[in-house]
Design a protein around this motif. Structure first.
Motif, PDB file in Angstrom:
ATOM      1  N   LEU A 189       0.844  -1.202   0.000  1.00 46.70           N
ATOM      2  CA  LEU A 189       0.000   0.000   0.000  1.00 46.70           C
ATOM      3  C   LEU A 189       0.878   1.252   0.000  1.00 46.70           C
ATOM      4  O   LEU A 189       1.689   1.455   0.911  1.00 46.70           O
ATOM      5  CB  LEU A 189      -0.908  -0.017   1.228  1.00 46.70           C
ATOM      6  N   ASN A 190       0.720   2.095  -1.016  1.00 43.72           N
ATOM      7  CA  ASN A 190       1.550   3.298  -1.137  1.00 43.72           C
ATOM      8  C   ASN A 190       0.853   4.501  -0.528  1.00 43.72           C
ATOM      9  O   ASN A 190       0.606   5.509  -1.196  1.00 43.72           O
ATOM     10  CB  ASN A 190       1.872   3.564  -2.611  1.00 43.72           C
ATOM     11  N   SER A 191       0.511   4.409   0.722  1.00 45.57           N
ATOM     12  CA  SER A 191      -0.142   5.529   1.394  1.00 45.57           C
ATOM     13  C   SER A 191       0.059   5.400   2.894  1.00 45.57           C
ATOM     14  O   SER A 191       0.347   4.319   3.415  1.00 45.57           O
ATOM     15  CB  SER A 191      -1.642   5.552   1.074  1.00 45.57           C
ATOM     16  N   VAL A 192      -0.096   6.510   3.570  1.00 51.24           N
ATOM     17  CA  VAL A 192      -0.008   6.520   5.026  1.00 51.24           C
ATOM     18  C   VAL A 192      -1.285   5.914   5.598  1.00 51.24           C
ATOM     19  O   VAL A 192      -2.383   6.181   5.113  1.00 51.24           O
ATOM     20  CB  VAL A 192       0.174   7.961   5.539  1.00 51.24           C
ATOM     21  N   VAL A 193      -1.135   5.089   6.610  1.00 57.36           N
ATOM     22  CA  VAL A 193      -2.296   4.461   7.236  1.00 57.36           C
ATOM     23  C   VAL A 193      -2.579   5.129   8.582  1.00 57.36           C
ATOM     24  O   VAL A 193      -1.744   5.854   9.125  1.00 57.36           O
ATOM     25  CB  VAL A 193      -2.066   2.945   7.446  1.00 57.36           C
ATOM     26  N   ASP A 194      -3.763   4.869   9.082  1.00 59.82           N
ATOM     27  CA  ASP A 194      -4.159   5.380  10.396  1.00 59.82           C
ATOM     28  C   ASP A 194      -3.421   4.562  11.451  1.00 59.82           C
ATOM     29  O   ASP A 194      -3.858   3.466  11.821  1.00 59.82           O
ATOM     30  CB  ASP A 194      -5.680   5.248  10.541  1.00 59.82           C
ATOM     31  N   PHE A 195      -2.310   5.092  11.951  1.00 68.04           N
ATOM     32  CA  PHE A 195      -1.479   4.299  12.852  1.00 68.04           C
ATOM     33  C   PHE A 195      -2.171   4.036  14.182  1.00 68.04           C
ATOM     34  O   PHE A 195      -2.013   2.952  14.757  1.00 68.04           O
ATOM     35  CB  PHE A 195      -0.139   4.982  13.103  1.00 68.04           C
ATOM     36  N   ASP A 196      -2.924   4.981  14.689  1.00 69.29           N
ATOM     37  CA  ASP A 196      -3.624   4.755  15.955  1.00 69.29           C
ATOM     38  C   ASP A 196      -4.567   3.562  15.841  1.00 69.29           C
ATOM     39  O   ASP A 196      -4.640   2.715  16.748  1.00 69.29           O
ATOM     40  CB  ASP A 196      -4.407   6.011  16.362  1.00 69.29           C
ATOM     41  N   ALA A 197      -5.296   3.478  14.708  1.00 68.04           N
ATOM     42  CA  ALA A 197      -6.202   2.346  14.497  1.00 68.04           C
ATOM     43  C   ALA A 197      -5.413   1.050  14.364  1.00 68.04           C
ATOM     44  O   ALA A 197      -5.825   0.001  14.885  1.00 68.04           O
ATOM     45  CB  ALA A 197      -7.052   2.584  13.244  1.00 68.04           C
ATOM     46  N   LEU A 198      -4.276   1.115  13.657  1.00 67.18           N
ATOM     47  CA  LEU A 198      -3.440  -0.075  13.502  1.00 67.18           C
ATOM     48  C   LEU A 198      -2.910  -0.553  14.851  1.00 67.18           C
ATOM     49  O   LEU A 198      -2.943  -1.762  15.155  1.00 67.18           O
ATOM     50  CB  LEU A 198      -2.272   0.241  12.562  1.00 67.18           C
ATOM     51  N   GLU A 199      -2.443   0.367  15.663  1.00 70.15           N
ATOM     52  CA  GLU A 199      -1.886   0.009  16.965  1.00 70.15           C
ATOM     53  C   GLU A 199      -2.943  -0.654  17.846  1.00 70.15           C
ATOM     54  O   GLU A 199      -2.677  -1.680  18.497  1.00 70.15           O
ATOM     55  CB  GLU A 199      -1.332   1.262  17.636  1.00 70.15           C
ATOM     56  N   GLN A 223       8.500  -0.042  16.695  1.00 71.73           N
ATOM     57  CA  GLN A 223       8.822  -0.423  18.071  1.00 71.73           C
ATOM     58  C   GLN A 223       7.556  -0.515  18.919  1.00 71.73           C
ATOM     59  O   GLN A 223       7.372  -1.461  19.696  1.00 71.73           O
ATOM     60  CB  GLN A 223       9.800   0.603  18.660  1.00 71.73           C
ATOM     61  N   ARG A 224       6.647   0.429  18.742  1.00 77.30           N
ATOM     62  CA  ARG A 224       5.400   0.420  19.517  1.00 77.30           C
ATOM     63  C   ARG A 224       4.540  -0.795  19.167  1.00 77.30           C
ATOM     64  O   ARG A 224       3.900  -1.386  20.043  1.00 77.30           O
ATOM     65  CB  ARG A 224       4.630   1.717  19.257  1.00 77.30           C
ATOM     66  N   LEU A 225       4.533  -1.190  17.892  1.00 74.99           N
ATOM     67  CA  LEU A 225       3.762  -2.363  17.484  1.00 74.99           C
ATOM     68  C   LEU A 225       4.365  -3.647  18.040  1.00 74.99           C
ATOM     69  O   LEU A 225       3.637  -4.550  18.483  1.00 74.99           O
ATOM     70  CB  LEU A 225       3.684  -2.435  15.955  1.00 74.99           C
ATOM     71  N   LEU A 226       5.683  -3.736  18.021  1.00 73.08           N
ATOM     72  CA  LEU A 226       6.343  -4.956  18.508  1.00 73.08           C
ATOM     73  C   LEU A 226       6.118  -5.147  20.005  1.00 73.08           C
ATOM     74  O   LEU A 226       5.999  -6.282  20.480  1.00 73.08           O
ATOM     75  CB  LEU A 226       7.836  -4.907  18.195  1.00 73.08           C
ATOM     76  N   VAL A 227       6.061  -4.064  20.741  1.00 72.59           N
ATOM     77  CA  VAL A 227       5.787  -4.160  22.176  1.00 72.59           C
ATOM     78  C   VAL A 227       4.412  -4.784  22.407  1.00 72.59           C
ATOM     79  O   VAL A 227       4.208  -5.551  23.358  1.00 72.59           O
ATOM     80  CB  VAL A 227       5.877  -2.768  22.834  1.00 72.59           C
ATOM     81  N   ARG A 228       3.478  -4.495  21.519  1.00 76.52           N
ATOM     82  CA  ARG A 228       2.107  -4.994  21.663  1.00 76.52           C
ATOM     83  C   ARG A 228       1.887  -6.358  21.001  1.00 76.52           C
ATOM     84  O   ARG A 228       0.836  -6.970  21.172  1.00 76.52           O
ATOM     85  CB  ARG A 228       1.129  -3.966  21.078  1.00 76.52           C
ATOM     86  N   ALA A 229       2.869  -6.829  20.245  1.00 79.24           N
ATOM     87  CA  ALA A 229       2.713  -8.121  19.562  1.00 79.24           C
ATOM     88  C   ALA A 229       4.000  -8.935  19.630  1.00 79.24           C
ATOM     89  O   ALA A 229       4.591  -9.273  18.601  1.00 79.24           O
ATOM     90  CB  ALA A 229       2.296  -7.902  18.112  1.00 79.24           C
TER      91      ALA A 229
END
Length: 564
Positions: A189-199, A223-229
Motif C-alpha cells: 500500500l503506497n499511502s499513510v495508514v491510520d497508525f492509531d487504528a493499527l496500533e 517499536q510500539r507495534l512490537l511491544v504490543r505483539a
C-alpha cells in the motif's frame, strides 16, 4: 470398493487433501466421481478462463476454500493489454448465490473491483481468509468494506497488489470486537495508514502471527507495534531508515529481541545500515530473510548472515555483490531457496557467476534459485548442477540477452544441459544467455519432470521447440518470447496442448494461418491472438496465448484480443 456406501466413501475422502490425489480419486468410476465432487470443499483453478463459475458450482456444490488465478506470469512484464480481463466479478456474483458458506478466497493476477469486495463482505457471513496477490482494480474503500463486515476475518494478505489510495481510514473500520486476525499484510500500500487504528488492532488481536507493514510505518512506530505483539512469527518492517535517539534505538532492539518466536523478516524499505545490527540478537532464530527491497551492500549482508546460520530462504538485491553471497555460502549451510533480484534490470548488474557458485558449494540442500547476474559461464552452472542435485527450480537471467560464456565465448548449452541431467526432480526452468538448439535437445532428453519452461532470446530453429514438446511429458506451462520459432514449431505440439495449462508466445515467427490451424485442430483449446495494432493486416502474430478450457471462448475479451 465401488460398492461402498456413499457415507463411508465420504468419510474416507476427508483424509485425502491434495488436489492431485482428489483428482485421481474422481477418475476411479462414476460413483467415486460423484461422491468426490459432493465431498470436495477446496478447489484450485490455475486459469480463471479454463472453467466457468457455473460449471464449477455444478461439479463442486460445497466448496469452502477457493484459489483462483487470472493472468499468466508474463503480465508482470507488461506483455498483456491493460484491460485483458481476469475479472473477479462474474465469479463473486455466482458464488454469492450458491456458496454462502465460502470461507477462504485466494486470488492471483485478477482484476478485483470495490464492488466485488463489498459483495464478498456481505454475501459470506463466515468469510475468514482473503489473499490478493498481484491483483488490481480496487481501492482502500473496498478494503474498508472487508474490514467492517467480515466479523471472523483471520487473514487479509495484500501481496504485491496495485491498490488505489482513497485515504488511510480503512484500518479504523475494523470493529472493536475484532480480535481474530492471524495475518495482516498491507506492505504494497503506497499511502499513510491510520497508525492509531493499527496500533489498537494489533493490541486486540493477540493471535496475530504475521504482520507486514508498508513504508509509511516508521521505526518508532514499529517499536510500539512490537511491544504490543511479541508473539509475531513473521514480520515485514516499514521504513528502516530514520533519525533515532540512542534511547529509541535501544528500545527498538529490546522490542525485536523480545519477539522470541520470530522466524521470518521482510520489508526494510529504505534501510539504513546503521540499524541492521538491531537484528543480530534474533538472527539465530530466522529461517526466512527477504531483503528484496533493501539496497544493502555486501559488507552489511556479510555481517548480518554471520548471525543467521539457520536461514532456509534468502531474497536479496544484487547490491549485495559477490562477496555478500560468498558470506552466505560460508554461513548459511541450511539454505534451500535463493533469489537475487536486479537493482536495475536494464543496468550492468552487481553480481556474477562467482556468487552463485559460492552459494552452491556451501549450501548443498539448495532446491530453488532465481538469479539475475551480468555474466556467467558454462563451468559455473555445471558446478552448481553437481553441487546441488536437489534443485527443483532454476531460473537464471543474464541481464544482457544472448550473452555467451564470457570466458570461452561459447553458447550456454552445456550449462543448462548439466542442470537437466543432474537435477532429476527439476520442475521449473528459465533459460538465459546465448543458446542454440542443442540446449533444447538436452531439455527434451533429460527434463522428464519439467513442468514450467520459460524461454527468451534463445534457439536457432523450429527444432528447439519440437525437442521440448516431444520430450517433456509433464510440461504444463510453456512461455516463449523473442525466439525464432514459427508455425512448424507451434503445430508440432498438437498432441500436447490439451494436457497443458497454457502456451504463451510473443515476438516469434508464428502467423495467423498457423494459429488458425491450431484452433481448428484443437477445438477445446482457446487460441487468443493479441494485436498490438488492431488495423494491421500483417499475418505475423505478435502475441499468442493458448489454454485449455471446458467453458469455451470467453465473452469479455477486449477488441485487441481475437479468439480463433
Amino acid at each position: 470398493m465401488t460398492s461402498f456406501p456413499d457415507e463411508v466413501l465420504e468419510y474416507v475422502l476427508k483424509f485425502i487433501t491434495t488436489h492431485k490425489d482428489r483428482n485421481a480419486v474422481s477418475l476411479v468410476c462414476k460413483a467415486w466421481y460423484s461422491v468426490e465432487g459432493w465431498n470436495r470443499q477446496s478447489v484450485f483453478i490455475g486459469n480463471c478462463y479454463a472453467v466457468s463459475p457455473e460449471i464449477l458450482i455444478n461439479r463442486f456444490p460445497r466448496i469452502k476454500t477457493m484459489t483462483l488465478k487470472g493472468r499468466p506470469r508474463f503480465a508482470d512484464f507488461n506483455l498483456f493489454p491493460q484491460d485483458w480481463g481476469a475479472y473477479l466479478h462474474p465469479w463473486v456474483v455466482t458464488m454469492a448465490a450458491r456458496y454462502p458458506w465460502l470461507e477462504e478466497l485466494r486470488l492471483k493476477r485478477m482484476t478485483v473491483s470495490d464492488e466485488c469486495l463489498v459483495m464478498l463482505a456481505h454475501a459470506f457471513p463466515n468469510f475468514r481468509v482473503l489473499v490478493l496477490t498481484s491483483c488490481d482494480g480496487f481501492s482502500t474503500d473496498g478494503l474498508a468494506a472487508i474490514a467492517g463486515h467480515c466479523r471472523h476475518l483471520t487473514v487479509l494478505d495484500l501481496q504485491e497488489s496495485d491498490i488505489e489510495n482513497r485515504g488511510g481510514h480503512w484500518l479504523s473500520c475494523f470493529p472493536e470486537t475484532c480480535t481474530s486476525l492471524v495475518c495482516l499484510n498491507f506492505a504494497c500500500l503506497n499511502s499513510v495508514v491510520d497508525f492509531d487504528a493499527l496500533e489498537k488492532l494489533v493490541e486486540r488481536c493477540t493471535s496475530l502471527k504475521s504482520l507486514k507493514l508498508n513504508k509509511g510505518v516508521s521505526l518508532e512506530q514499529l517499536q510500539r507495534l512490537l511491544v504490543r505483539a511479541p508473539q509475531l512469527c513473521d514480520l515485514g518492517t516499514g521504513s528502516y531508515s530514520q533519525q533515532l535517539k540512542w534511547t529509541q534505538y535501544a528500545e527498538l532492539q529490546t522490542a525485536i529481541t523480545n519477539c522470541k518466536d520470530l522466524r521470518s523478516l521482510s520489508g526494510f524499505w529504505d534501510v539504513a545500515p546503521v540499524f541492521v545490527p538491531s537484528l543480530y540478537p534474533i538472527g539465530r532464530n530466522l529461517t526466512t530473510l527477504n531483503l528484496s527491497y533493501a539496497t544493502i551492500r555486501g559488507n552489511v549482508l556479510m555481517k548480518l548472515v554471520s548471525h543467521c546460520p539457520n536461514l532456509k530462504r534468502l531474497w536479496v538485491q544484487d547490491f549485495v555483490e559477490d562477496k555478500g553471497l560468498q558470506a552466505v555460502g560460508m554461513n548459511c549451510k541450511e539454505l534451500q531457496e535463493l533469489r537475487v533480484f536486479p537493482v536495475d534490470p536494464l543496468g550492468h548488474g552487481y553480481v556474477t557467476e562467482i556468487g552463485l557458485v559460492a552459494i552452491s558449494e556451501g549450501c548443498p540442500n539448495l532446491s530453488s534459485v532465481l538469479y539475475f547476474c551480468r555474466q556467467c559461464t558454462n563451468a559455473a552452472i555445471i558446478a552448481v548442477a553437481k553441487n546441488c542435485p536437489n534443485l527443483t527450480r532454476f531460473r537464471l537471467c543474464i541481464i544482457t540477452p544472448q550473452r555467451p560464456d564470457h570466458e570461452t565465448g561459447e553458447p550456454m548449452d552445456e550449462a543448462f544441459g548439466a542442470i537437466v541431467k543432474h537435477c532429476k526432480d527439476l520442475r521449473r526452468l528459465a533459460l538465459s544467455g546465448l543458446l542454440t538448439d542443442k540446449a533444447f535437445e538436452y531439455i527434451g532428453l533429460y527434463g522428464k519432470r519439467l513442468q514450467t519452461l520459460s524461454v527468451a532470446f534463445a534457439g536457432d530453429s523450429d527444432l528447439a521447440m519440437q525437442y521440448v514438446l516431444n520430450g517433456c511429458p509433464n510440461l504444463r506451462k510453456l512461455e516463449i518470447r523473442d525466439s525464432p520459432f514459427g508455425d512448424a514449431a507451434l503445430l508440432s505440439g498438437l498432441h500436447r496442448y490439451e494436457s497443458m495449462r497454457f502456451l504463451w508466445m510473443s515476438a516469434c515467427n508464428i502467423t495467423l494461418i498457423g494459429c488458425g490451424w491450431l484452433a481448428n485442430q484443437l477445438p477445446r483449446l482457446n487460441v487468443e491472438v493479441i494485436k498490438e495494432n488492431e488495423n494491421s493486416r500483417d499475418l505475423t502474430i505478435e502475441k499468442l496465448y493458448a489454454y485449455r478450457s471446458v467453458a469455451g471462448p470467453r465473452s469479455d475479451a477486449p477488441h485487441c484480443v481475437v479468439t480463433l
